[in-house]
Write an enzyme that holds these catalytic residues in place. Structure first.
Site, short mmCIF file in Angstrom:
data_model
loop_
_atom_site.label_atom_id
_atom_site.label_comp_id
_atom_site.label_asym_id
_atom_site.label_seq_id
_atom_site.Cartn_x
_atom_site.Cartn_y
_atom_site.Cartn_z
N ASP A 24 10.32 -5.45 9.76
CA ASP A 24 9.77 -6.78 9.99
C ASP A 24 9.79 -7.54 8.68
O ASP A 24 9.31 -7.04 7.66
CB ASP A 24 8.32 -6.67 10.49
CG ASP A 24 8.22 -5.85 11.76
OD1 ASP A 24 8.72 -6.32 12.80
OD2 ASP A 24 7.66 -4.74 11.70
N HIS A 30 4.60 -6.81 8.70
CA HIS A 30 4.50 -7.08 10.13
C HIS A 30 3.48 -8.17 10.44
O HIS A 30 3.77 -9.11 11.16
CB HIS A 30 4.12 -5.78 10.86
CG HIS A 30 3.97 -5.94 12.34
ND1 HIS A 30 2.83 -6.43 12.94
CD2 HIS A 30 4.83 -5.71 13.36
CE1 HIS A 30 2.99 -6.47 14.25
NE2 HIS A 30 4.20 -6.05 14.53
N HIS A 43 11.40 2.56 14.25
CA HIS A 43 10.62 1.33 14.36
C HIS A 43 9.77 1.11 13.10
O HIS A 43 9.10 2.05 12.63
CB HIS A 43 9.73 1.45 15.60
CG HIS A 43 8.88 0.26 15.89
ND1 HIS A 43 7.52 0.34 16.02
CD2 HIS A 43 9.21 -1.04 16.08
CE1 HIS A 43 7.04 -0.87 16.31
NE2 HIS A 43 8.05 -1.72 16.34
N GLU A 56 13.70 -7.92 12.06
CA GLU A 56 12.92 -8.79 12.95
C GLU A 56 12.23 -9.83 12.09
O GLU A 56 11.48 -9.50 11.18
CB GLU A 56 11.89 -7.99 13.74
CG GLU A 56 11.13 -8.94 14.66
CD GLU A 56 9.91 -8.34 15.35
OE1 GLU A 56 9.79 -7.11 15.43
OE2 GLU A 56 9.07 -9.16 15.78
N GLU A 76 14.51 -0.54 12.23
CA GLU A 76 14.02 -1.89 12.49
C GLU A 76 12.95 -2.17 11.45
O GLU A 76 12.08 -1.32 11.22
CB GLU A 76 13.43 -1.97 13.90
CG GLU A 76 12.95 -3.36 14.31
CD GLU A 76 11.44 -3.58 14.20
OE1 GLU A 76 10.97 -4.65 14.57
OE2 GLU A 76 10.71 -2.67 13.72
O1 G3P Z 1 11.55 -5.42 17.33
C1 G3P Z 1 10.85 -4.74 18.31
C2 G3P Z 1 9.40 -4.56 17.95
O2 G3P Z 1 9.29 -4.26 16.60
C3 G3P Z 1 8.59 -5.76 18.29
O3 G3P Z 1 7.22 -5.52 18.15
O4 G3P Z 1 5.10 -5.95 17.02
O5 G3P Z 1 6.33 -3.87 16.53
O6 G3P Z 1 7.18 -6.04 15.69
P1 G3P Z 1 6.44 -5.34 16.78
MG MG Z 2 9.07 -5.39 14.76
#
Ligand code: G3P
Ligand code: MG
Length: 268
Positions: A44, A57, A15, A117, A42
């Protein structure tokens, strides 16, 4: 014609690239994930003031850099000049906010599969969806499996679908609304990403019955990861890269999923 599996991607995903082991959404985080054996990350992505995509993010740079202010006030070059590591630890001083293209180069070099994302400020959702989808297509032209685009914003996903329809998409929700089938159908999503606390065995079965995959974020307890995988979740996003390791499924003897669900091309 190839057989398409429901989730042809890594099932344990780092993440924000590095989870809790490195400053989020940086190149050093990508290297850390790869170094720990992760096959998927993942990240952002959002638009900087110049209109190009960077890894970030939040809507401001305050939390993860040595500067402050809305990201909309910084160009990608400005962001490259900020320190995005020292907030996490002095040993990361000098780490910068990367452009999406730099992250793509590193993902290619390390073999990391990528879930991008797309984040967007209010009012910029359509632009972010169009621009970042096109950027992802340009940067990962031949990747197999393809990167996966995801967003909390239906408007982002609609724009991404319009610009680059063949890039697979996932809708992110916290607690799934009762009508979650409508947006995932309309936006031709391949997966639903759900806050792990709201994932139940029944929800997993319902999402699979709808013909798509379900991934849970952010799963930081190995016990919870085990339960979710036993229920049949397709993937988990984790910050705890040393506790929920890339080989979590094999060490816990969790079977591979997912009989094929269609005979479409595997490219998406
Ligand atoms: O993509 C899943 C997760 O990353 C969503 O929450 O706030 O960590 O981007 P966040
Ligand atoms: Mg995310």
């Amino acid at each position: 014609m190839l057989t398409r599996t429901r989730w042809p991607y890594p099932r344990v995903v780092a993440h924000r690239a590095g989870g809790s082991v490195a400053p989020e959404n940086t190149l050093v985080a990508l290297r850390a994930a790869a170094g720990l054996g992760f096959a998927g990350v993942e990240i952002d992505a959002r638009l900087a003031a110049c209109g190009s995509a960077v890894l970030m993010h939040d809507a401001t740079v305050d939390r993860t850099t040595d500067a402050s202010g809305p990201i909309a006030e910084f160009t990608a070059d400005d962001l490259r000049g900020l320190d995005a590591g020292v907030w996490f630890g002095n040993e990361y001083a000098g780490e910068h906010v990367p452009a999406l293209d730099a992250a793509a180069v590193l993902c290619h070099a390390t073999g990391l599969w990528t879930n991008i994302e797309i984040k967007a400020d209010d009012g910029e959702e359509a632009e972010a969806g169009h621009v970042i989808a096109r950027e992802v297509k340009r940067l990962w032209p031949d990747a197999s499996p393809s990167p996966l685009l995801s967003s909390f914003s239906e408007e982002v996903l609609a724009a991404a679908m319009e610009s680059v329809p063949d890039l697979p998409r996932a809708l992110i929700v916290r607690q799934p609304p009762t009508d979650w089938r409508e947006p995932v159908t309309r936006l031709k999503c391949r997966a639903l990403h759900v806050d792990q606390q709201y994932v139940t065995e029944a929800l997993i079965a319902d999402v699979h019955a709808a013909g798509i995959a379900i991934a849970a974020y952010t799963v930081n307890s190995p016990g919870r990861a085990l339960v979710l995988f036993e229920w049949g979740v397709d993937a988990v996003f984790t910050d705890e890269l040393r506790d929920i390791r890339a080989d979590f499924l094999t060490t816990h003897d969790i079977a591979s999923p997912a009989a094929p669900t269609s005979t479409e091309s595997d490219a998406g």
